[in-house]
Design a protein around this motif. Structure first.
Motif, PDB file in Angstrom:
ATOM      1  N   ALA A 186       0.757  -1.371  -0.051  1.00 39.76           N
ATOM      2  CA  ALA A 186       0.100  -0.074   0.108  1.00 39.76           C
ATOM      3  C   ALA A 186       0.823   1.384  -0.027  1.00 39.76           C
ATOM      4  N   ILE A 187       1.804   1.092   0.737  1.00 43.93           N
ATOM      5  CA  ILE A 187       2.892   2.502   0.745  1.00 43.93           C
ATOM      6  C   ILE A 187       3.413   2.677  -0.539  1.00 43.93           C
ATOM      7  N   ARG A 188       3.784   1.574  -1.200  1.00 41.56           N
ATOM      8  CA  ARG A 188       4.524   1.551  -2.646  1.00 41.56           C
ATOM      9  C   ARG A 188       3.362   2.443  -3.393  1.00 41.56           C
ATOM     10  N   SER A 189       2.079   1.680  -3.466  1.00 42.71           N
ATOM     11  CA  SER A 189       1.076   2.143  -4.102  1.00 42.71           C
ATOM     12  C   SER A 189       0.871   3.672  -3.972  1.00 42.71           C
ATOM     13  N   VAL A 190       0.820   4.061  -3.065  1.00 47.56           N
ATOM     14  CA  VAL A 190       0.236   5.390  -2.710  1.00 47.56           C
ATOM     15  C   VAL A 190       1.335   6.415  -2.930  1.00 47.56           C
ATOM     16  N   LEU A 263      -7.127  -1.562   3.356  1.00 49.78           N
ATOM     17  CA  LEU A 263      -5.536  -1.427   2.918  1.00 49.78           C
ATOM     18  C   LEU A 263      -5.536  -2.141   1.521  1.00 49.78           C
ATOM     19  N   ALA A 264      -6.360  -3.121   1.014  1.00 51.91           N
ATOM     20  CA  ALA A 264      -6.202  -3.561  -0.140  1.00 51.91           C
ATOM     21  C   ALA A 264      -6.429  -2.530  -1.075  1.00 51.91           C
ATOM     22  N   GLY A 265      -7.549  -1.625  -0.821  1.00 51.96           N
ATOM     23  CA  GLY A 265      -8.031  -0.723  -1.849  1.00 51.96           C
ATOM     24  C   GLY A 265      -6.958   0.545  -2.006  1.00 51.96           C
ATOM     25  N   PHE A 266      -6.039   0.766  -0.769  1.00 55.25           N
ATOM     26  CA  PHE A 266      -4.997   1.540  -0.892  1.00 55.25           C
ATOM     27  C   PHE A 266      -3.941   0.977  -1.739  1.00 55.25           C
ATOM     28  N   ALA A 267      -3.610  -0.613  -1.868  1.00 56.17           N
ATOM     29  CA  ALA A 267      -2.580  -1.065  -2.629  1.00 56.17           C
ATOM     30  C   ALA A 267      -3.100  -1.159  -3.895  1.00 56.17           C
ATOM     31  N   VAL A 268      -4.412  -1.318  -4.247  1.00 57.42           N
ATOM     32  CA  VAL A 268      -4.783  -1.439  -5.526  1.00 57.42           C
ATOM     33  C   VAL A 268      -5.141  -0.248  -6.239  1.00 57.42           C
ATOM     34  N   LEU A 269      -6.047   0.424  -5.759  1.00 63.57           N
ATOM     35  CA  LEU A 269      -6.626   1.612  -6.687  1.00 63.57           C
ATOM     36  C   LEU A 269      -5.812   2.766  -7.266  1.00 63.57           C
ATOM     37  N   PRO A 270      -4.721   3.247  -6.102  1.00 63.63           N
ATOM     38  CA  PRO A 270      -3.761   4.202  -6.513  1.00 63.63           C
ATOM     39  C   PRO A 270      -2.902   3.761  -7.793  1.00 63.63           C
ATOM     40  N   ALA A 271      -2.521   2.567  -7.662  1.00 61.02           N
ATOM     41  CA  ALA A 271      -1.524   1.936  -8.551  1.00 61.02           C
ATOM     42  C   ALA A 271      -2.178   1.698  -9.787  1.00 61.02           C
ATOM     43  N   VAL A 272      -3.549   1.380  -9.865  1.00 64.44           N
ATOM     44  CA  VAL A 272      -4.323   0.995 -11.041  1.00 64.44           C
ATOM     45  C   VAL A 272      -4.293   2.300 -11.758  1.00 64.44           C
ATOM     46  N   PHE A 273      -4.889   3.401 -11.258  1.00 61.14           N
ATOM     47  CA  PHE A 273      -5.290   4.659 -11.780  1.00 61.14           C
ATOM     48  C   PHE A 273      -3.836   5.526 -12.146  1.00 61.14           C
ATOM     49  N   ALA A 274      -2.650   5.327 -11.466  1.00 64.14           N
ATOM     50  CA  ALA A 274      -1.391   5.733 -11.799  1.00 64.14           C
ATOM     51  C   ALA A 274      -0.910   5.297 -13.123  1.00 64.14           C
ATOM     52  N   PHE A 275      -1.356   3.934 -13.671  1.00 63.92           N
ATOM     53  CA  PHE A 275      -0.838   3.469 -14.701  1.00 63.92           C
ATOM     54  C   PHE A 275      -1.956   3.490 -15.535  1.00 63.92           C
TER      55      PHE A 275
END
Length: 455
Positions: A186-190, A263-275
């Motif tokens: 999650a930290i990596r993703s956000v 936490l799964a939302g933090f791990a997944v959604l920012p990364a998915v949006f970022a790319f």
């Protein structure tokens, strides 16, 4: 006297922490990691999250407490538990046992996919076309069966060792590890460049997007995420000692399950949006979208391996609870040994899982009559859309009107040091709110509300 000695001989949890980790492990499964982020993405982000949290408090706490009350009161498997409280209601426990049995039969196949992806990510990637790789793997006749077998063997090895020596010990290691790894991802993703769009979507509620579909999806996700209606928490509750604070546990366990989902939302959604990806549903998010996301980020292979290991922990902690439901029935009702119970039950599950796996490939043209679904999808539909909601609905009715809230409350207050602070609220929720809410989940899962909800 016989009943009393049976209770004394029964296995029990070694510690309150061990029970909480095991029960949270039962609740935390693949649905937290692939379905919650998808549903949040589909239902307006933060407005879904707020609705979900409210449903956890109203329905999750209510039903979880109910299952633990039944389990601890009777010290028996789900069938034996209901039959002991009311001789005409043993069938309800049977529904839970059948549900858990069928779920693990195909859930183990997906657990095998996760093991395959840990190895594939470690070995250096999943190829350019992630969808083709995934579809090619699950459609193969032999390789998925090998991983299905490995996952089932690992599950069996833990359950063989019993409650405190197997399930509790494994859960006390895997659940904290899952949290730590999920926080790392999650930290990596956000902190990815471009993640702010996903964070804003996830954290800023736009209540104009609230509608009936958001409410029903949140309700359904709470119900399925907490593994309600399949006897797992009744079974785990049956290994509790009399001095355990059930009310406190019924608040902590849904809280931990919800923390994993958030936490799964933090791990997944920012990364998915970022790319620039779309959060797809189910296996597509886990096995196609996220590998592409990890590949696109710096040190993505490392984070990919960490992610799939935590997914494995989520899968196997749920799997051991599902296997324990049928195992407890065989021990309590058929008087089999633990080893015999686990061996026979898991072998039948494995065979059913073979057909579920092959329905993705060589048996893809075969559909179950009436349902018109393949074997894997039919097992998922029957358990998730029919048996679990029916089991949960009838349990709420049983507690509220058959066995009665007075008896349930006596069980919560059995220990002299325990006070039932939310007693009046729980009575209202179990008698009136939960039955209506779960009936709505049932109607929705069977498609009866699609016309009104805009599907």
């Amino acid at each position: 006297m016989e009943d009393k000695s049976k209770v004394q001989e029964r296995e029990s949890w070694g510690s309150s922490f061990g029970f909480i980790m095991a029960a949270a492990g039962s609740a935390v499964g693949l649905g937290n990691l692939w379905k919650f982020p998808y549903l949040a993405g589909k239902n307006g982000g933060a407005v879904f999250v707020v609705t979900y949290l409210l449903m956890v408090i109203l329905i999750g706490f209510t039903m979880m407490l109910g299952e633990m009350i039944i389990g601890r009161k009777t010290q028996l498997d789900p069938y034996g538990a209901y039959k002991k409280l009311n001789k005409n209601w043993g069938f309800l426990g049977s529904i839970g046992i059948v549900t858990a049995f069928l779920i693990l039969s195909y859930y183990s196949v997906v657990g095998g996919w996760v093991i395959k992806y840990i190895i594939a990510t470690l070995m250096g990637g999943i190829g350019v076309d992630k969808a083709a790789y995934f579809n090619g793997f699950i459609g193969a006749p032999i390789e998925p069966l090998i991983y299905h077998g490995i996952f089932m063997i690992l599950t069996v090895a833990i359950v063989f060792k019993g409650i405190s020596g197997g399930i509790e010990k494994a859960s006390k290691i895997m659940m904290p590890a899952l949290f730590i790894m999920l926080i790392i991802v999650a930290i990596r993703s956000v902190t990815l460049k471009g993640a702010s769009q996903g964070l804003a979507y996830y954290l800023k509620p736009d209540f104009s997007k609230f509608n009936g579909r958001v409410l029903v999806d949140a309700l359904g996700q709470v119900f399925f995420s907490l593994s309600l209606g399949m006897g797992a928490l009744i079974t785990y509750g049956s290994y509790l000692k009399g001095d355990e604070d059930l009310e406190k546990n019924a608040l902590i366990i849904p809280g931990l399950d919800t923390a994993v989902a958030l936490l799964a939302g933090f791990a997944v959604l920012p990364a998915v949006f970022a790319f620039g990806f779309e959060p797809s549903q189910g296996p597509g998010l886990m096995f196609v979208t996220l590998p592409a996301v990890f590949e696109a980020m710096p040190f993505g292979a490392v984070f990919g391996v960490i992610f799939f290991i935590l997914v494995f922990f989520a899968a196997i902690t749920s799997a051991i609870s599902l296997l324990e439901v049928s195992t407890a029935y065989c021990i309590d009702q058929l008087k089999w040994s633990r080893n015999k119970s686990v061996t026979i039950v898991s072998s039948i599950m494995f065979v059913i899982g073979i057909f579920a796996s092959l329905s993705m490939g060589v048996l893809s043209d075969f559909n179950i009559p009436i349902l018109n679904l393949g074997i894997f999808d039919a097992l998922d539909f029957i358990t998730s859309n029919v048996l679990m909601p029916i089991g949960g609905l009838l349990m709420a009715i049983f507690l509220g009107y058959v066995w009665g809230v007075d008896e349930a409350i006596k069980e919560v207050k059995k220990s002299p040091n325990v006070k039932f602070k939310l007693e009046k609220l729980w009575i209202v929720l179990i008698k009136y709110v939960a039955p209506v809410a779960i009936f709505i989940v049932l109607l929705s899962s069977l498609g009866f509300l699609d016309r009104w909800l805009g599907n």
